[in-house]
Design an enzyme around this catalytic site. Structure first.
Site, PDB file in Angstrom:
ATOM      1  CE  LYS A 213      47.654  65.648  34.801  1.00  0.00           C
ATOM      2  NZ  LYS A 213      47.499  65.077  36.131  1.00  0.00           N
ATOM      3  NE  ARG A 223      50.789  58.386  34.369  1.00  0.00           N
ATOM      4  CZ  ARG A 223      50.140  58.435  33.215  1.00  0.00           C
ATOM      5  NH1 ARG A 223      50.245  57.423  32.365  1.00  0.00           N
ATOM      6  NH2 ARG A 223      49.379  59.464  32.921  1.00  0.00           N
ATOM      7  CE  LYS A 236      46.226  58.746  34.710  1.00  0.00           C
ATOM      8  NZ  LYS A 236      46.707  59.426  35.932  1.00  0.00           N
ATOM      9  CD  GLU A 252      38.768  71.746  30.967  1.00  0.00           C
ATOM     10  OE1 GLU A 252      38.621  72.298  32.075  1.00  0.00           O
ATOM     11  OE2 GLU A 252      38.291  70.635  30.717  1.00  0.00           O
ATOM     12  CE  LYS A 267      50.934  67.212  35.884  1.00  0.00           C
ATOM     13  NZ  LYS A 267      50.312  66.686  37.091  1.00  0.00           N
ATOM     14  CB  SER A 293      58.199  63.224  36.112  1.00  0.00           C
ATOM     15  OG  SER A 293      57.164  62.714  35.288  1.00  0.00           O
ATOM     16  CE1 TYR A 332      58.553  66.216  40.941  1.00  0.00           C
ATOM     17  CE2 TYR A 332      58.579  66.661  38.574  1.00  0.00           C
ATOM     18  CZ  TYR A 332      57.934  66.186  39.693  1.00  0.00           C
ATOM     19  OH  TYR A 332      56.657  65.681  39.581  1.00  0.00           O
TER      20      TYR A 332
HETATM   21  C1  PBG Z   1      47.795  62.590  38.117  1.00  0.00           C
HETATM   22  C2  PBG Z   1      49.100  63.329  38.124  1.00  0.00           C
HETATM   23  C3  PBG Z   1      50.032  63.312  37.103  1.00  0.00           C
HETATM   24  C4  PBG Z   1      51.108  64.061  37.530  1.00  0.00           C
HETATM   25  C5  PBG Z   1      50.805  64.577  38.786  1.00  0.00           C
HETATM   26  N1  PBG Z   1      49.541  64.110  39.146  1.00  0.00           N
HETATM   27  C6  PBG Z   1      49.939  62.747  35.755  1.00  0.00           C
HETATM   28  C7  PBG Z   1      49.554  61.356  35.590  1.00  0.00           C
HETATM   29  O1  PBG Z   1      50.115  60.462  36.194  1.00  0.00           O
HETATM   30  O2  PBG Z   1      48.639  61.143  34.799  1.00  0.00           O
HETATM   31  C8  PBG Z   1      52.372  64.238  36.743  1.00  0.00           C
HETATM   32  C9  PBG Z   1      53.487  64.976  37.378  1.00  0.00           C
HETATM   33  C10 PBG Z   1      54.795  64.767  36.702  1.00  0.00           C
HETATM   34  O3  PBG Z   1      54.899  64.077  35.669  1.00  0.00           O
HETATM   35  O4  PBG Z   1      55.780  65.328  37.185  1.00  0.00           O
HETATM   36  N2  PBG Z   1      46.753  63.190  38.785  1.00  0.00           N
END
Ligand code: PBG
Length: 345
Positions: A213, A223, A236, A252, A267, A293, A332
């Site tokens: 990730k 978010r 992060k 990883e 991801k 997203s 999605y």
């Molecule tokens: C955090 C998390 C994220 C997503 C799912 N779980 C990233 C984040 O906010 O740092 C992103 C999923 C998306 O963007 O569709 N644990």
């Protein structure tokens, strides 16, 4: 230096001499021949549908940055899971919008057996046992600072977070979760979750490692969806992978496999297909990608402007995941694509 243009259209050699009669267009000439040589296919079996959860009953809340995506209350999520199962979608992945008053610095709400994730899992697995339920054991929906870990003196503390995540995974398994997919990137979490699950008798609950990730800007709309936009203190980068790195992604994944991961996930998705290809080639593990997203929002936005053909671009991106070696894609677009695939049959 300018060269004098060749007179007329006469080539010195014919195209047949140039290609020695190898013409790749031959097999592209008709739909039947294109179908015959097609290497990658997208089917409904490749789709995992991420859904957002909210409190209340009979709720469907729109998410501005993700047109066509809604948050569902538990009862609505059950109906949507039924619809997904009927469409043949193998699994859903749930992400909760936790009431702000229930968030704190430790994210302790993740340890409530009756939290939104666990209630949804129970309801969905009771009503639609045939669909796979994937739950995230990360803390970010539950923390006031929106980090995926416990924050102490400006640092996301690894080991204490891992203890919480492993405990949360057991509660999620007890609620009926089929796959724990921790999205936090703490060191040692996969092994800790495996140990905790086995110790509590959940030998059949699998782990999908968000092995790679990346610290990406593509998570923006998510978010908004879970109500962490604007709350994140800092970034992060101390726990997600630097987008510049690929060898680190291999290490990883190697570590997560050694600790007991059943499958790997990359991801974000499309900008990281090189990672998918490397992981699949290196480890031959079930490998998934998350079309996140921001990827979704970009396609929807350009589509809404009429700048791209949204439907075709969405299908092409999903096919690209398959071509790179993905066994499945979290997207999605899942229900819309499942309907489209069904109609095309
Ligand atoms: C955090 C998390 C994220 C997503 C799912 N779980 C990233 C984040 O906010 O740092 C992103 C999923 C998306 O963007 O569709 N644990």
């Amino acid at each position: 230096m300018n060269r004098v243009p060749r007179e007329g259209t006469n080539l010195r050699k014919s195209v047949d001499e140039i290609t020695r009669s190898r013409r790749l267009r031959r097999m592209r000439k008709a739909d039947w021949s294109r179908r015959l040589v097609r290497e990658s296919h997208l089917t409904v079996d490749d789709l995992i549908w991420p859904i957002f959860l909210c409190e209340g009953t009979n709720q469907r809340e729109r998410i501005a940055a993700m047109p066509g995506v809604e948050r569902f209350s538990v009862d609505t999520a059950v109906r949507e899971a039924e619809r997904a199962a009927k469409l043949g979608i193998p699994a859903i992945a749930t992400f909760p919008y936790i009431d702000v008053v229930l968030r704190n610095d430790e994210g302790s709400g993740i340890l409530d057996p009756e939290n939104l994730i666990n209630r949804a899992t129970r309801a969905i697995k009771t009503a639609v046992p045939e669909i796979g339920v994937i739950t995230d054991a990360a803390l970010d929906p539950f923390t006031s600072h929106a980090h995926d870990g416990i924050l102490r003196n400006g640092i996301i503390v690894n080991d204490e977070t891992v203890t919480t995540i492993a405990e949360a995974a057991v509660l999620q398994a007890a609620a009926g979760s089929d796959i724990i997919a921790p999205s936090d990137m703490m060191d040692g979490r996969i092994g800790a979750i495996r140990e905790a699950l086995d110790h509590n008798g959940f030998h059949d609950v699998a782990i999908m490692a968000y092995a790679t990730k990346f610290a990406s800007a593509y998570y923006g709309p998510y978010r908004e969806a879970i109500g962490t936009a604007g709350r994140l203190k800092g970034d992060k980068k101390t726990y997600y992978i630097d987008p510049a790195n690929t060898d680190e992604a291999i290490r990883e994944a190697e570590q997560d496999i050694a600790e007991g991961a059943d499958s790997l996930m990359v991801k974000p998705g499309l900008p990281y297909l090189d990672i998918v290809l490397r992981l699949k080639d290196t480890f031959a593990m079930p490998t998934f990608a998350y079309q996140v997203s921001g990827e979704y929002a970009m396609i929807k936005a350009a589509g809404a402007q009429g700048w791209i053909d949204e439907e075709r671009v969405a299908m092409e991106t999903l096919l690209a995941f398959k071509r790179a070696g993905c066994d499945g894609i979290l997207t999605y677009f899942a229900p819309v694509v499942a309907e489209r695939l069904r109609a095309a049959r």
